[in-house]
Design a protein around this motif. Sequence first.
Motif, PDB file in Angstrom:
ATOM      1  N   ALA A 116      -3.704 -11.272   2.248  1.00  0.00           N
ATOM      2  CA  ALA A 116      -4.832 -10.573   2.876  1.00  0.00           C
ATOM      3  C   ALA A 116      -5.119 -11.123   4.274  1.00  0.00           C
ATOM      4  O   ALA A 116      -5.427 -10.361   5.189  1.00  0.00           O
ATOM      5  CB  ALA A 116      -6.078 -10.679   1.994  1.00  0.00           C
ATOM      6  N   LYS A 127      -9.970  -6.727   5.496  1.00  0.00           N
ATOM      7  CA  LYS A 127      -8.994  -7.780   5.774  1.00  0.00           C
ATOM      8  C   LYS A 127      -9.134  -8.308   7.198  1.00  0.00           C
ATOM      9  O   LYS A 127      -8.983  -9.507   7.435  1.00  0.00           O
ATOM     10  CB  LYS A 127      -7.579  -7.271   5.504  1.00  0.00           C
ATOM     11  N   ASP A 163     -10.498   1.441   5.058  1.00  0.00           N
ATOM     12  CA  ASP A 163     -11.492   0.576   4.404  1.00  0.00           C
ATOM     13  C   ASP A 163     -10.925  -0.813   4.113  1.00  0.00           C
ATOM     14  O   ASP A 163     -11.549  -1.830   4.415  1.00  0.00           O
ATOM     15  CB  ASP A 163     -12.004   1.215   3.113  1.00  0.00           C
ATOM     16  N   SER A 164      -9.735  -0.859   3.545  1.00  0.00           N
ATOM     17  CA  SER A 164      -9.091  -2.132   3.228  1.00  0.00           C
ATOM     18  C   SER A 164      -8.784  -2.906   4.513  1.00  0.00           C
ATOM     19  O   SER A 164      -8.957  -4.128   4.563  1.00  0.00           O
ATOM     20  CB  SER A 164      -7.807  -1.866   2.447  1.00  0.00           C
ATOM     21  N   GLU A 180      -5.741   3.444   4.678  1.00  0.00           N
ATOM     22  CA  GLU A 180      -5.822   1.992   4.839  1.00  0.00           C
ATOM     23  C   GLU A 180      -7.119   1.539   5.500  1.00  0.00           C
ATOM     24  O   GLU A 180      -7.392   0.337   5.534  1.00  0.00           O
ATOM     25  CB  GLU A 180      -4.662   1.478   5.712  1.00  0.00           C
TER      26      GLU A 180
END
Length: 162
Positions: A144, A66, A61-62, A59
């Motif tokens: 997001a 966000k 990088d995401s 998770e």
Amino acid sequence: MSNHSQIPGLLRRLGKEIEEGGPGIEGFIDDLQMFQDHRSSSSVVGLKAKLTDAEREDEIDSAELKKELFAKLLLRMQHYPSAQRIFALFLARINDVFEHHITPHANESGLDRRAVDGIIEEKIVQPTLQDMGEGFEHFTINHAHVRGMIYWLADRCFVRWK
């Protein structure tokens, strides 16, 4: 079932504040300032470290993207008291869910990742999106942004998955 959320009224007020060009404020209301300040009591510091500790490296990088998305929204809306109140309510919800439904149970009963993700969706993401309703042209919050709030709080040591 009627919605007893404070958010619709705050959204109406925020619309007026934006249309009228004010009232612009400097700094943050106390309820939001609490979350702006980093906690120093955590032994695992920072978003990447927390995700790694919770075996959620996939998770990272995401999560960073966000978190930045939410930080930019917060920066853009920081001069509107109603927006600050909305953020403070949502951040308090996130903090409460992690403090009472996730962190203690992840440690005690070993909640697995799927269960934690289910709690986040049911008690944080869906209620937040419902509270926002359609939003309005100047201010909307999507999935997001909500997840960005979670990661933003994790980076400030308010949220941890275990």
